[in-house]
Design a protein around this motif. Structure first.
Motif, PDB file in Angstrom:
ATOM      1  N   TYR A   1       4.240  -0.416  40.630  1.00 54.80           N
ATOM      2  CA  TYR A   1       2.778  -0.899  40.215  1.00 54.80           C
ATOM      3  C   TYR A   1       1.640  -0.437  41.027  1.00 54.80           C
ATOM      4  CZ  TYR A   1       5.822  -4.264  37.341  1.00 54.80           C
ATOM      5  OH  TYR A   1       6.777  -4.692  36.522  1.00 54.80           O
ATOM      6  N   PRO A   2       1.647   0.612  41.172  1.00 57.34           N
ATOM      7  CA  PRO A   2       0.377   1.242  42.258  1.00 57.34           C
ATOM      8  C   PRO A   2      -0.660   0.946  41.331  1.00 57.34           C
ATOM      9  CG  PRO A   2       1.455   3.135  40.877  1.00 57.34           C
ATOM     10  CD  PRO A   2       2.200   1.913  40.322  1.00 57.34           C
ATOM     11  N   GLN A   3      -1.985   0.982  42.131  1.00 57.77           N
ATOM     12  CA  GLN A   3      -3.277   0.753  41.754  1.00 57.77           C
ATOM     13  C   GLN A   3      -3.636   2.191  41.080  1.00 57.77           C
ATOM     14  OE1 GLN A   3      -5.180  -2.030  41.853  1.00 57.77           O
ATOM     15  NE2 GLN A   3      -3.599  -3.139  43.068  1.00 57.77           N
ATOM     16  N   PRO A   4      -4.450   2.148  39.800  1.00 55.13           N
ATOM     17  CA  PRO A   4      -4.878   3.160  39.232  1.00 55.13           C
ATOM     18  C   PRO A   4      -5.948   3.886  40.039  1.00 55.13           C
ATOM     19  CG  PRO A   4      -5.561   1.205  38.199  1.00 55.13           C
ATOM     20  CD  PRO A   4      -4.620   0.888  39.123  1.00 55.13           C
ATOM     21  N   ALA A   5      -5.746   5.205  40.321  1.00 51.91           N
ATOM     22  CA  ALA A   5      -6.927   5.837  41.405  1.00 51.91           C
ATOM     23  C   ALA A   5      -7.672   6.962  40.218  1.00 51.91           C
ATOM     24  CB  ALA A   5      -6.237   6.551  42.140  1.00 51.91           C
ATOM     25  N   PRO A   6      -9.070   6.552  40.032  1.00 50.56           N
ATOM     26  CA  PRO A   6      -9.364   7.718  38.902  1.00 50.56           C
ATOM     27  C   PRO A   6     -10.054   8.749  39.667  1.00 50.56           C
ATOM     28  CG  PRO A   6     -11.180   5.834  39.545  1.00 50.56           C
ATOM     29  CD  PRO A   6      -9.702   5.346  40.227  1.00 50.56           C
ATOM     30  N   TYR A   7     -10.159   8.771  41.165  1.00 51.20           N
ATOM     31  CA  TYR A   7     -10.399  10.129  41.817  1.00 51.20           C
ATOM     32  C   TYR A   7      -9.591   9.773  43.083  1.00 51.20           C
ATOM     33  CZ  TYR A   7     -13.312   6.450  43.993  1.00 51.20           C
ATOM     34  OH  TYR A   7     -13.598   5.457  44.561  1.00 51.20           O
TER      35      TYR A   7
ATOM     36  N   GLU B   1       4.510  -2.826  44.833  1.00 52.71           N
ATOM     37  CA  GLU B   1       3.306  -2.529  44.627  1.00 52.71           C
ATOM     38  C   GLU B   1       2.940  -0.958  44.847  1.00 52.71           C
ATOM     39  OE1 GLU B   1       1.011  -4.788  47.526  1.00 52.71           O
ATOM     40  OE2 GLU B   1       1.474  -6.507  46.457  1.00 52.71           O
ATOM     41  N   VAL B   2       3.726  -0.416  45.700  1.00 49.96           N
ATOM     42  CA  VAL B   2       3.544   0.881  45.914  1.00 49.96           C
ATOM     43  C   VAL B   2       4.206   1.789  44.933  1.00 49.96           C
ATOM     44  CG1 VAL B   2       4.300   2.961  47.588  1.00 49.96           C
ATOM     45  CG2 VAL B   2       3.556   0.676  48.376  1.00 49.96           C
ATOM     46  N   PHE B   3       5.618   1.498  44.530  1.00 50.68           N
ATOM     47  CA  PHE B   3       6.112   2.567  43.656  1.00 50.68           C
ATOM     48  C   PHE B   3       6.383   2.113  42.243  1.00 50.68           C
ATOM     49  CE2 PHE B   3       8.160   3.463  47.824  1.00 50.68           C
ATOM     50  CZ  PHE B   3       7.759   4.645  47.989  1.00 50.68           C
TER      51      PHE B   3
ATOM     52  N   PRO C   1      -4.831   7.786  51.552  1.00 53.21           N
ATOM     53  CA  PRO C   1      -3.412   6.841  51.432  1.00 53.21           C
ATOM     54  C   PRO C   1      -3.743   5.534  51.647  1.00 53.21           C
ATOM     55  CG  PRO C   1      -3.050   8.534  53.017  1.00 53.21           C
ATOM     56  CD  PRO C   1      -4.313   8.796  52.348  1.00 53.21           C
ATOM     57  N   PRO C   2      -3.492   4.608  51.013  1.00 57.17           N
ATOM     58  CA  PRO C   2      -3.681   3.235  51.365  1.00 57.17           C
ATOM     59  C   PRO C   2      -3.035   2.558  52.363  1.00 57.17           C
ATOM     60  CG  PRO C   2      -2.359   3.165  49.282  1.00 57.17           C
ATOM     61  CD  PRO C   2      -2.722   4.709  49.595  1.00 57.17           C
ATOM     62  N   TYR C   3      -3.591   1.618  52.942  1.00 55.94           N
ATOM     63  CA  TYR C   3      -2.934   0.939  54.200  1.00 55.94           C
ATOM     64  C   TYR C   3      -2.416  -0.440  53.504  1.00 55.94           C
ATOM     65  CZ  TYR C   3      -1.955  -1.659  58.369  1.00 55.94           C
ATOM     66  OH  TYR C   3      -1.346  -2.278  59.479  1.00 55.94           O
ATOM     67  N   TYR C   4      -1.366  -0.544  53.640  1.00 53.72           N
ATOM     68  CA  TYR C   4      -0.427  -1.815  53.149  1.00 53.72           C
ATOM     69  C   TYR C   4      -0.432  -2.929  54.461  1.00 53.72           C
ATOM     70  CZ  TYR C   4       0.563   0.898  49.081  1.00 53.72           C
ATOM     71  OH  TYR C   4       0.118   1.733  47.966  1.00 53.72           O
TER      72      TYR C   4
END
Length: 93
Positions: A40-46, A36-38, A50-53
Protein backbone atom coordinates in the motif's frame (compact mmCIF):
# COMPACT_ATOMS: atom_id res chain seq x y z
CA UNK A 1 16.60 -30.08 40.57
CA UNK A 2 15.94 -31.03 44.13
CA UNK A 3 14.78 -27.63 45.31
CA UNK A 4 12.30 -27.05 42.47
CA UNK A 5 12.19 -23.71 40.71
CA UNK A 6 14.35 -20.98 42.18
CA UNK A 7 14.12 -17.22 41.98
CA UNK A 8 17.08 -17.25 39.58
CA UNK A 9 15.31 -19.61 37.18
CA UNK A 10 12.08 -17.57 37.42
CA UNK A 11 14.06 -14.46 36.51
CA UNK A 12 15.62 -16.23 33.53
CA UNK A 13 12.25 -17.51 32.30
CA UNK A 14 10.65 -14.07 32.75
CA UNK A 15 13.39 -12.27 30.81
CA UNK A 16 13.32 -14.94 28.10
CA UNK A 17 9.55 -14.56 27.75
CA UNK A 18 9.73 -10.75 27.67
CA UNK A 19 12.47 -10.80 25.05
CA UNK A 20 10.29 -13.08 22.90
CA UNK A 21 7.47 -10.55 23.24
CA UNK A 22 9.81 -7.75 22.17
CA UNK A 23 10.85 -9.79 19.13
CA UNK A 24 7.20 -10.42 18.20
CA UNK A 25 6.36 -6.73 18.47
CA UNK A 26 9.42 -5.85 16.38
CA UNK A 27 8.47 -8.43 13.74
CA UNK A 28 4.93 -7.04 13.55
CA UNK A 29 6.33 -3.52 13.13
CA UNK A 30 8.68 -4.68 10.37
CA UNK A 31 5.77 -6.37 8.59
CA UNK A 32 3.71 -3.20 8.93
CA UNK A 33 6.45 -1.08 7.37
CA UNK A 34 6.95 -3.61 4.55
CA UNK A 35 3.21 -3.60 3.85
CA UNK A 36 3.22 0.20 3.72
CA UNK A 37 6.17 0.20 1.33
CA UNK A 38 5.32 -2.62 -1.06
CA UNK A 39 1.58 -3.35 -0.84
CA UNK A 40 0.00 0.00 0.00
CA UNK A 41 2.44 2.72 -1.09
CA UNK A 42 1.43 6.35 -0.87
CA UNK A 43 0.31 7.74 -4.23
CA UNK A 44 2.84 10.19 -5.66
CA UNK A 45 1.52 12.62 -8.30
CA UNK A 46 5.03 13.87 -9.05
CA UNK A 47 8.54 12.49 -8.41
CA UNK A 48 9.54 12.70 -4.77
CA UNK A 49 12.66 11.76 -2.86
CA UNK A 50 12.55 8.30 -1.34
CA UNK A 51 10.52 8.34 1.87
CA UNK A 52 12.06 7.73 5.26
CA UNK A 53 10.23 5.16 7.35
CA UNK A 54 10.79 6.16 10.96
CA UNK A 55 9.39 2.91 12.34
CA UNK A 56 11.87 0.65 10.56
CA UNK A 57 14.99 1.39 12.66
CA UNK A 58 13.03 0.98 15.88
CA UNK A 59 11.50 -2.30 14.72
CA UNK A 60 14.87 -3.65 13.56
CA UNK A 61 16.45 -2.67 16.88
CA UNK A 62 13.67 -4.45 18.78
CA UNK A 63 14.27 -7.58 16.74
CA UNK A 64 18.05 -7.55 17.17
CA UNK A 65 18.14 -6.64 20.86
CA UNK A 66 15.29 -9.00 21.72
CA UNK A 67 17.05 -11.83 19.90
CA UNK A 68 20.38 -11.17 21.62
CA UNK A 69 18.78 -11.04 25.08
CA UNK A 70 16.75 -14.18 24.37
CA UNK A 71 19.77 -16.17 23.14
CA UNK A 72 21.88 -15.23 26.15
CA UNK A 73 19.24 -16.03 28.76
CA UNK A 74 18.16 -19.23 27.00
CA UNK A 75 21.77 -20.47 26.95
CA UNK A 76 22.10 -19.71 30.66
CA UNK A 77 18.88 -21.65 31.30
CA UNK A 78 20.16 -24.64 29.32
CA UNK A 79 23.47 -24.66 31.18
CA UNK A 80 21.67 -24.37 34.51
CA UNK A 81 19.37 -27.22 33.54
CA UNK A 82 22.25 -29.47 32.51
CA UNK A 83 24.09 -28.68 35.73
CA UNK A 84 21.01 -29.49 37.79
CA UNK A 85 20.42 -32.71 35.89
CA UNK A 86 24.02 -33.83 36.41
CA UNK A 87 23.68 -33.18 40.15
CA UNK A 88 20.67 -35.51 40.22
CA UNK A 89 22.50 -38.20 38.26
CA UNK A 90 20.72 -37.75 34.93
CA UNK A 91 22.63 -36.82 31.79
CA UNK A 92 20.42 -35.38 29.02
CA UNK A 93 21.25 -36.27 25.40
Amino acid sequence: MKGGITAWRMYLYAVTFLSLLVMVIGAVDVCTVLLEVFVYPQPAPYPQPPPYYAGLPRAAAMLLVGFAVWVYHWQVLRKDGKKGAEEEGYSPP
